[in-house]
Design a protein around this motif. Structure first.
Motif, PDB file in Angstrom:
ATOM      1  N   GLY A 166       9.445   1.088  -0.357  1.00  0.00           N
ATOM      2  CA  GLY A 166       8.365   0.304  -0.977  1.00  0.00           C
ATOM      3  C   GLY A 166       6.953   0.776  -0.774  1.00  0.00           C
ATOM      4  N   SER A 167       6.764   1.702  -0.029  1.00  0.00           N
ATOM      5  CA  SER A 167       5.543   2.398  -0.154  1.00  0.00           C
ATOM      6  C   SER A 167       5.421   3.770  -0.641  1.00  0.00           C
ATOM      7  CB  SER A 167       5.128   2.606   1.710  1.00  0.00           C
ATOM      8  OG  SER A 167       6.037   3.450   2.192  1.00  0.00           O
ATOM      9  N   CYS A 168       6.448   3.951  -1.534  1.00  0.00           N
ATOM     10  CA  CYS A 168       6.621   5.143  -2.293  1.00  0.00           C
ATOM     11  C   CYS A 168       6.406   5.037  -3.815  1.00  0.00           C
ATOM     12  CB  CYS A 168       7.920   5.814  -1.948  1.00  0.00           C
ATOM     13  SG  CYS A 168       8.390   6.529  -0.260  1.00  0.00           S
ATOM     14  N   LEU A 169       5.418   5.810  -4.143  1.00  0.00           N
ATOM     15  CA  LEU A 169       5.317   5.987  -5.887  1.00  0.00           C
ATOM     16  C   LEU A 169       5.998   7.074  -6.168  1.00  0.00           C
ATOM     17  CD1 LEU A 169       3.742   4.921  -8.172  1.00  0.00           C
ATOM     18  CD2 LEU A 169       1.756   6.572  -7.534  1.00  0.00           C
ATOM     19  N   MET A 223       0.929  -1.298  -0.030  1.00  0.00           N
ATOM     20  CA  MET A 223       0.006   0.010  -0.095  1.00  0.00           C
ATOM     21  C   MET A 223       0.900   1.369   0.046  1.00  0.00           C
ATOM     22  SD  MET A 223      -2.819   1.089   2.760  1.00  0.00           S
ATOM     23  CE  MET A 223      -3.684   2.599   2.674  1.00  0.00           C
ATOM     24  N   PHE A 224       0.422   2.146  -1.049  1.00  0.00           N
ATOM     25  CA  PHE A 224       1.448   3.313  -0.981  1.00  0.00           C
ATOM     26  C   PHE A 224       1.065   4.260   0.065  1.00  0.00           C
ATOM     27  CE2 PHE A 224       1.552   1.607  -5.292  1.00  0.00           C
ATOM     28  CZ  PHE A 224       3.060   1.240  -5.269  1.00  0.00           C
ATOM     29  N   LYS A 225       2.075   4.871   0.396  1.00  0.00           N
ATOM     30  CA  LYS A 225       1.759   6.018   1.604  1.00  0.00           C
ATOM     31  C   LYS A 225       2.348   7.427   0.904  1.00  0.00           C
ATOM     32  CE  LYS A 225       1.877   2.701   5.520  1.00  0.00           C
ATOM     33  NZ  LYS A 225       2.402   2.390   6.644  1.00  0.00           N
ATOM     34  N   HIS A 226       3.010   7.688   0.118  1.00  0.00           N
ATOM     35  CA  HIS A 226       3.679   8.788  -0.277  1.00  0.00           C
ATOM     36  C   HIS A 226       4.276   8.714  -1.716  1.00  0.00           C
ATOM     37  CE1 HIS A 226       5.942  12.233   1.218  1.00  0.00           C
ATOM     38  NE2 HIS A 226       6.875  12.002   0.107  1.00  0.00           N
TER      39      HIS A 226
END
Length: 221
Positions: free
Chosen positions: A157-160, A1-4
């Protein structure tokens, strides 16, 4: 799940790369090296200016003037004041983003801040700017994206990431980020898109208008 979401600056948020290429071409010409804008772009877009100087001095066995970095900054900032524009639709695109955002750039901080002031983008990012000056190695090494994620207090890993250069995509992929390649401001977008895909971009977008849908699709993964 992306957070940033982490954006590159030049060529994604502002249309600055043609201006930088123009200055680089002129500096090279003044030192006896003839290159077209296309040649400058294909060889050096996405690299730090320090890497540019190192490669030129190595390849051509010359020594550029000691003040060449200051000269580049002075000329480019003057061009920014006259010609720099925000990327098409970027204000509306950034306003749609539901996740926290920051910037990771191979340009020096003062140039990113100047670009944001001129293009009206400061309100979207504040001081959430990481540059090659903050780390040991610029792109294509992963350091800038590792540091940007650390400052955002999230895992890579949660960065797009939205990137437009080969060095930038290589950097973000090596850091463990999910990367969308962007080619909308490139001279040869099709060729660049193929390169970005080979380097690990999960999707390549060639228009700013298509970025919101691409980002939304990635966030559903």
């Amino acid at each position: 799940m992306f957070k940033h979401i982490i954006f590159d600056c030049d060529g994604v948020l502002v249309d600055s790369e043609p201006l930088s290429m123009e200055v680089d071409r002129d500096i090279l010409a003044e030192n006896g090296i003839a290159m077209t804008l296309e040649e400058v772009g294909s060889q050096f877009i996405g690299l730090t200016f320090e890497a540019f100087v190192e490669k030129i001095e190595s390849d051509y066995r010359i020594k550029l003037p000691r003040n060449v970095t200051e000269d580049k900054n002075r000329r480019l900032l003057a061009l920014y004041e006259r010609k720099l524009k925000a990327a098409p639709d970027i204000h509306d695109i950034l306003a749609l983003m539901a996740l926290p955002m920051s910037v990771a750039s191979n340009s020096p901080r003062h140039r990113v801040e100047a670009a944001f002031r001129i293009a009206g983008l400061s309100k979207f990012f504040g001081d959430r700017i990481t540059t090659f000056e903050d780390v040991a190695r610029g792109k294509p090494a992963p350091d800038v994206y590792l540091e940007a994620a650390k400052r955002a207090r999230v895992t890579t890993g949660s960065c797009l990431v939205i990137e437009d250069s080969k060095a930038g995509v290589a950097s973000a992929v090596a850091a463990g980020c999910h990367v969308i390649g962007f080619t909308g401001l490139a001279h040869d977008g099709a060729a660049l898109g193929r390169s970005l895909s080979r380097l690990g971009a999960r999707k390549v977008v060639n228009r700013h208008a298509d970025l919101p849908a691409a980002i939304a699709a990635a966030l559903r993964l």
